[in-house]
Design a protein around this motif. Structure first.
Motif, PDB file in Angstrom:
ATOM      1  N   SER A 172       0.846  -1.216  -0.050  1.00 33.46           N
ATOM      2  CA  SER A 172      -0.067  -0.139  -0.080  1.00 33.46           C
ATOM      3  C   SER A 172       0.749   1.362  -0.041  1.00 33.46           C
ATOM      4  O   SER A 172       0.536   2.261  -0.493  1.00 33.46           O
ATOM      5  CB  SER A 172      -0.780  -0.017   1.394  1.00 33.46           C
ATOM      6  OG  SER A 172      -0.050  -0.340   2.445  1.00 33.46           O
ATOM      7  N   ILE A 173       2.157   1.134   0.562  1.00 33.71           N
ATOM      8  CA  ILE A 173       2.927   2.346   0.705  1.00 33.71           C
ATOM      9  C   ILE A 173       3.408   2.857  -0.812  1.00 33.71           C
ATOM     10  O   ILE A 173       3.378   3.863  -1.074  1.00 33.71           O
ATOM     11  CB  ILE A 173       4.035   2.189   1.513  1.00 33.71           C
ATOM     12  CG1 ILE A 173       3.665   2.094   3.036  1.00 33.71           C
ATOM     13  CG2 ILE A 173       5.119   3.294   1.306  1.00 33.71           C
ATOM     14  CD1 ILE A 173       3.005   3.193   3.521  1.00 33.71           C
ATOM     15  N   SER A 174       3.686   1.649  -1.548  1.00 33.88           N
ATOM     16  CA  SER A 174       4.200   1.963  -2.880  1.00 33.88           C
ATOM     17  C   SER A 174       2.878   2.370  -3.905  1.00 33.88           C
ATOM     18  O   SER A 174       3.213   3.403  -4.523  1.00 33.88           O
ATOM     19  CB  SER A 174       4.516   0.671  -3.458  1.00 33.88           C
ATOM     20  OG  SER A 174       5.601   0.047  -2.851  1.00 33.88           O
ATOM     21  N   LEU A 175       1.969   2.005  -3.609  1.00 33.11           N
ATOM     22  CA  LEU A 175       0.744   2.698  -4.278  1.00 33.11           C
ATOM     23  C   LEU A 175       0.472   4.046  -4.013  1.00 33.11           C
ATOM     24  O   LEU A 175      -0.114   4.946  -4.713  1.00 33.11           O
ATOM     25  CB  LEU A 175      -0.685   1.675  -4.048  1.00 33.11           C
ATOM     26  CG  LEU A 175      -0.745   0.345  -4.869  1.00 33.11           C
ATOM     27  CD1 LEU A 175      -1.676  -0.553  -4.201  1.00 33.11           C
ATOM     28  CD2 LEU A 175      -0.648   0.539  -6.359  1.00 33.11           C
ATOM     29  N   LEU A 176       0.486   4.326  -2.642  1.00 38.25           N
ATOM     30  CA  LEU A 176       0.185   5.531  -2.204  1.00 38.25           C
ATOM     31  C   LEU A 176       1.032   6.653  -2.700  1.00 38.25           C
ATOM     32  O   LEU A 176       0.908   7.705  -3.123  1.00 38.25           O
ATOM     33  CB  LEU A 176       0.382   5.756  -0.649  1.00 38.25           C
ATOM     34  CG  LEU A 176       0.167   7.006   0.202  1.00 38.25           C
ATOM     35  CD1 LEU A 176      -0.562   6.717   1.483  1.00 38.25           C
ATOM     36  CD2 LEU A 176       1.203   7.716   0.283  1.00 38.25           C
ATOM     37  N   ILE A 177       2.595   6.057  -2.818  1.00 37.63           N
ATOM     38  CA  ILE A 177       3.429   7.346  -3.449  1.00 37.63           C
ATOM     39  C   ILE A 177       3.141   7.332  -4.803  1.00 37.63           C
ATOM     40  O   ILE A 177       3.329   8.420  -5.626  1.00 37.63           O
ATOM     41  CB  ILE A 177       4.986   6.430  -3.222  1.00 37.63           C
ATOM     42  CG1 ILE A 177       5.125   6.401  -1.769  1.00 37.63           C
ATOM     43  CG2 ILE A 177       6.036   7.209  -3.949  1.00 37.63           C
ATOM     44  CD1 ILE A 177       6.488   5.872  -1.305  1.00 37.63           C
ATOM     45  N   ALA A 178       2.898   6.215  -5.360  1.00 37.39           N
ATOM     46  CA  ALA A 178       2.385   6.213  -7.088  1.00 37.39           C
ATOM     47  C   ALA A 178       1.225   7.225  -7.286  1.00 37.39           C
ATOM     48  O   ALA A 178       1.396   8.298  -8.120  1.00 37.39           O
ATOM     49  CB  ALA A 178       2.243   5.136  -7.438  1.00 37.39           C
ATOM     50  N   SER A 179       0.310   7.325  -6.375  1.00 35.01           N
ATOM     51  CA  SER A 179      -0.867   8.185  -6.166  1.00 35.01           C
ATOM     52  C   SER A 179      -0.440   9.514  -6.238  1.00 35.01           C
ATOM     53  O   SER A 179      -1.056  10.590  -6.736  1.00 35.01           O
ATOM     54  CB  SER A 179      -1.904   7.817  -5.320  1.00 35.01           C
ATOM     55  OG  SER A 179      -1.691   8.108  -4.367  1.00 35.01           O
ATOM     56  N   ILE A 180       0.444   9.732  -5.458  1.00 34.97           N
ATOM     57  CA  ILE A 180       0.890  11.384  -5.385  1.00 34.97           C
ATOM     58  C   ILE A 180       1.626  11.707  -6.669  1.00 34.97           C
ATOM     59  O   ILE A 180       1.440  12.936  -7.049  1.00 34.97           O
ATOM     60  CB  ILE A 180       1.923  11.198  -4.135  1.00 34.97           C
ATOM     61  CG1 ILE A 180       1.445  11.149  -2.894  1.00 34.97           C
ATOM     62  CG2 ILE A 180       2.636  12.727  -4.038  1.00 34.97           C
ATOM     63  CD1 ILE A 180       2.421  10.907  -1.737  1.00 34.97           C
ATOM     64  N   GLY A 181       2.369  10.930  -7.327  1.00 31.06           N
ATOM     65  CA  GLY A 181       2.856  11.197  -8.602  1.00 31.06           C
ATOM     66  C   GLY A 181       1.912  11.579  -9.452  1.00 31.06           C
ATOM     67  O   GLY A 181       1.855  12.377 -10.426  1.00 31.06           O
ATOM     68  N   VAL A 182       0.782  10.595  -9.775  1.00 29.58           N
ATOM     69  CA  VAL A 182      -0.204  10.863 -10.727  1.00 29.58           C
ATOM     70  C   VAL A 182      -1.158  12.032 -10.150  1.00 29.58           C
ATOM     71  O   VAL A 182      -1.542  12.917 -11.174  1.00 29.58           O
ATOM     72  CB  VAL A 182      -1.615   9.659 -10.314  1.00 29.58           C
ATOM     73  CG1 VAL A 182      -2.727   9.906 -11.018  1.00 29.58           C
ATOM     74  CG2 VAL A 182      -0.806   8.312 -10.832  1.00 29.58           C
ATOM     75  N   ALA A 183      -1.182  12.524  -8.874  1.00 28.37           N
ATOM     76  CA  ALA A 183      -1.907  13.937  -8.460  1.00 28.37           C
ATOM     77  C   ALA A 183      -1.266  15.035  -9.085  1.00 28.37           C
ATOM     78  O   ALA A 183      -1.668  16.050  -9.661  1.00 28.37           O
ATOM     79  CB  ALA A 183      -1.927  13.741  -7.057  1.00 28.37           C
ATOM     80  N   LEU A 184       0.011  14.945  -9.034  1.00 22.83           N
ATOM     81  CA  LEU A 184       0.959  16.160  -9.393  1.00 22.83           C
ATOM     82  C   LEU A 184       0.717  16.037 -11.043  1.00 22.83           C
ATOM     83  O   LEU A 184       0.570  17.140 -11.642  1.00 22.83           O
ATOM     84  CB  LEU A 184       2.340  16.052  -9.323  1.00 22.83           C
ATOM     85  CG  LEU A 184       2.693  15.963  -7.652  1.00 22.83           C
ATOM     86  CD1 LEU A 184       4.050  15.455  -7.324  1.00 22.83           C
ATOM     87  CD2 LEU A 184       2.487  17.343  -7.233  1.00 22.83           C
ATOM     88  N   ALA A 185       0.956  14.889 -11.695  1.00 17.82           N
ATOM     89  CA  ALA A 185       0.838  15.117 -13.113  1.00 17.82           C
ATOM     90  C   ALA A 185      -0.449  15.338 -13.408  1.00 17.82           C
ATOM     91  O   ALA A 185      -0.634  16.376 -14.375  1.00 17.82           O
ATOM     92  CB  ALA A 185       0.816  13.378 -13.470  1.00 17.82           C
ATOM     93  N   LEU A 186      -1.697  15.105 -12.957  1.00 22.05           N
ATOM     94  CA  LEU A 186      -3.005  15.613 -13.322  1.00 22.05           C
ATOM     95  C   LEU A 186      -3.044  17.212 -13.189  1.00 22.05           C
ATOM     96  O   LEU A 186      -3.590  17.788 -13.943  1.00 22.05           O
ATOM     97  CB  LEU A 186      -4.073  14.825 -12.303  1.00 22.05           C
ATOM     98  CG  LEU A 186      -4.652  13.496 -12.849  1.00 22.05           C
ATOM     99  CD1 LEU A 186      -5.711  12.820 -12.033  1.00 22.05           C
ATOM    100  CD2 LEU A 186      -5.338  13.812 -14.310  1.00 22.05           C
ATOM    101  N   ARG A 187      -2.843  17.442 -11.998  1.00 19.08           N
ATOM    102  CA  ARG A 187      -2.905  18.781 -11.631  1.00 19.08           C
ATOM    103  C   ARG A 187      -2.198  19.772 -12.540  1.00 19.08           C
ATOM    104  O   ARG A 187      -2.849  20.897 -13.055  1.00 19.08           O
ATOM    105  CB  ARG A 187      -2.315  19.084 -10.029  1.00 19.08           C
ATOM    106  CG  ARG A 187      -2.613  20.468  -9.513  1.00 19.08           C
ATOM    107  CD  ARG A 187      -2.264  20.684  -8.096  1.00 19.08           C
ATOM    108  NE  ARG A 187      -2.249  19.262  -7.616  1.00 19.08           N
ATOM    109  CZ  ARG A 187      -1.421  18.925  -6.581  1.00 19.08           C
ATOM    110  NH1 ARG A 187      -0.473  19.630  -6.331  1.00 19.08           N
ATOM    111  NH2 ARG A 187      -1.577  17.617  -6.049  1.00 19.08           N
TER     112      ARG A 187
END
Length: 376
Positions: free
Chosen positions: A174-189
Motif C-alpha cells: 500500500s505504501i508503494s501505491l500511495l507514493i504512486a498516487s502522489i505522482g499521479v496527482a501532480l501529473a493530473l494537476r
C-alpha cells in the motif's frame, strides 16, 4: 449508595478518558455560548465578555444550509476514496485532482453547449473566456449535459490512470501505491494547469431563489436553483449507492472483496472486474461531486480538488475508514462544522475547525462514526 456509585463512575471516566471529558466541557461551553448569542445578549466577568454576542436564527439556518450542501458534495466525492481504500487497500492521493479533472471536463462541455449559438469562438468557450454564466434555471440542458460528461469523462480518466499506473502495481504494498498516487496527482494537476491556466474562472451564477425560511422581518433563508440541484442529485446518488450495495450482485461482490479479497477470489468472484467497476463508480461520483461544487460556488480553478482533498480525507476518516456510509456522514459533519465555525472564528480559520472536529471525534470514538463497517 446510588449517588456514591454515580460519583465513583464519573471520577473513573475522568481518570480513564480525560480527553473525552475535555471535549464534553468544550462542547457544553460552545452550546451555551450559541444559545446566549441567539438570545442576543452577553455575559461579562470582570469587564471581559465570557459568552454571548449577537446571532439571528436566519443566519444560523443559512450557515447550516450552506454546510449541508458542501458536506453532501464532499461526502459524494468521499465515497470513491472510501471504495478505493476498502477494495484496493491504499489511500489514493490523486482523488482530489480526479475531482478537478472531472469538473473541468464537465464544465467545458456545458460551456460549449451553452455558447455554440452565441457566435463565440470555440477556443474562448473552452477556456471560459466568454463571460457566460450558466445556471440550472437559465441553461438547464447545458448544465445537465455537463453533469453527464463530468461523470463519463472522469471514468475515462481513472480507467486510463489505473491501466497505466495502478494495474502494473496491483500486487505492490500500500505504501508503494500511495507514493504512486502522489505522482499521479501532480501529473493530473499540472496537465490541467497547462491546458486551462492557473487563474480561477467564473462559470455559473444563480438563476432563482426559493425562500425556505422567513422569520418575522429577519433576512430570509433561500435556496438557489444551483444549490437545489446539488441537494437533489447528491441525495439521489447516495440513495442509489445504498441500493447498489445492498440489492445487487455487484454490491455483494464489492462487500465480499472488501472483507476478504483472497476468499472472494476463491469463491469465484471476478476480482479484476470488481476493481474496474470500483474505479468506474468512484470516478463517476468524484466527477459529479466536483462538478456540483463548482455549480454551487460559481468558480473553478486548477487546484480546487487538491485543496478539497483534505476535507475529503477528513470526512472519510471521521466516518470510519473503508465505510461508504461513513464517508457520507463524515462529509455532512465536516461541511456543517466548516460552515458553522463562522459563529466563533474568522473565515480563514474555519477549515482548522473542521480538522479539530475530526480530532475530537477520534478522541471519543477512535474507529470513526461508522467504524468497523466496511463497504456496506
Amino acid at each position: 449508595m446510588g449517588i456514591t456509585e454515580t460519583v465513583h463512575d464519573g471520577r473513573g471516566a475522568l481518570t480513564e478518558r480525560p480527553a473525552a471529558a475535555v471535549v464534553g466541557v468544550v462542547a457544553g461551553y460552545l452550546l451555551l455560548d450559541l444559545l446566549v448569542k441567539l438570545a442576543g445578549t452577553s455575559v461579562f466577568f470582570m469587564g471581559v465578555k465570557v459568552i454571548g454576542g449577537s446571532l439571528t436564527i436566519s443566519s444560523l439556518a443559512a450557515m447550516a444550509l450552506d454546510g449541508l450542501l458542501v458536506g453532501l458534495a464532499v461526502g459524494l466525492a468521499g465515497i470513491g476514496l472510501s471504495m478505493t481504500y476498502s477494495i484496493l487497500d491504499f489511500a489514493n492521493f490523486a482523488h482530489g485532482d480526479t475531482v478537478t479533472a472531472g469538473a473541468f471536463v464537465g464544465w467545458v462541455a456545458a460551456y460549449v453547449a451553452a455558447g455554440l449559438g452565441t457566435g463565440a469562438p470555440l477556443a474562448d468557450l473552452v477556456m471560459f473566456d466568454t463571460g457566460l454564466q450558466l445556471s440550472v434555471a437559465m441553461t438547464p440542458l447545458a448544465v445537465l449535459l455537463g453533469l453527464i460528461v463530468a461523470a463519463v469523462g472522469t471514468v475515462a480518466v481513472v480507467l486510463l490512470i489505473d491501466r497505466l499506473a495502478y494495474r502494473p502495481m496491483r500486487g505492490a504494498d500500500s505504501i508503494s501505491l500511495l507514493i504512486a498516487s502522489i505522482g499521479v496527482a501532480l501529473a493530473l494537476r499540472y496537465v490541467v494547469a497547462f491546458l486551462f491556466g492557473t487563474q480561477s474562472s467564473g462559470v455559473s451564477s444563480k438563476g432563482f431563489q426559493l425562500v425556505l425560511l422567513d422569520l418575522a422581518g429577519q433576512r430570509p433563508v433561500a435556496l438557489t436553483d444551483n444549490e437545489l440541484a446539488l441537494l437533489v442529485v447528491s441525495v439521489a446518488l447516495m440513495l442509489g449507492i445504498h441500493l447498489l450495495l445492498q440489492r445487487t450482485k455487484l454490491g455483494k461482490a464489492m462487500r465480499a472483496m472488501a472483507d476478504n479479497e483472497d476468499l472472494a477470489r476463491v469463491t469465484g468472484i471476478p476480482t479484476e472486474r470488481v476493481v474496474r467497476l470500483t474505479w468506474i463508480l468512484g470516478g463517476a461520483l468524484a466527477g459529479v461531486g466536483g462538478y456540483l461544487l463548482v455549480l454551487e460556488s460559481g468558480t473553478i480553478s486548477f487546484n480546487f480538488g487538491w485543496i478539497l482533498l483534505l476535507l475529503i480525507f477528513a470526512a472519510v476518516i471521521l466516518g470510519g475508514i473503508g465505510s461508504i456510509y461513513g464517508a457520507m456522514a463524515g462529509g455532512v459533519v465536516i461541511g456543517l462544522v466548516d460552515s458553522m465555525a463562522l459563529i466563533w472564528l474568522p473565515s480563514g480559520l474555519t477549515r482548522a475547525a473542521a480538522f479539530f472536529a475530526l480530532i475530537v471525534v477520534l478522541l471519543v470514538r477512535p474507529e470513526g462514526i461508522f467504524g468497523g463497517v466496511t463497504t456496506a
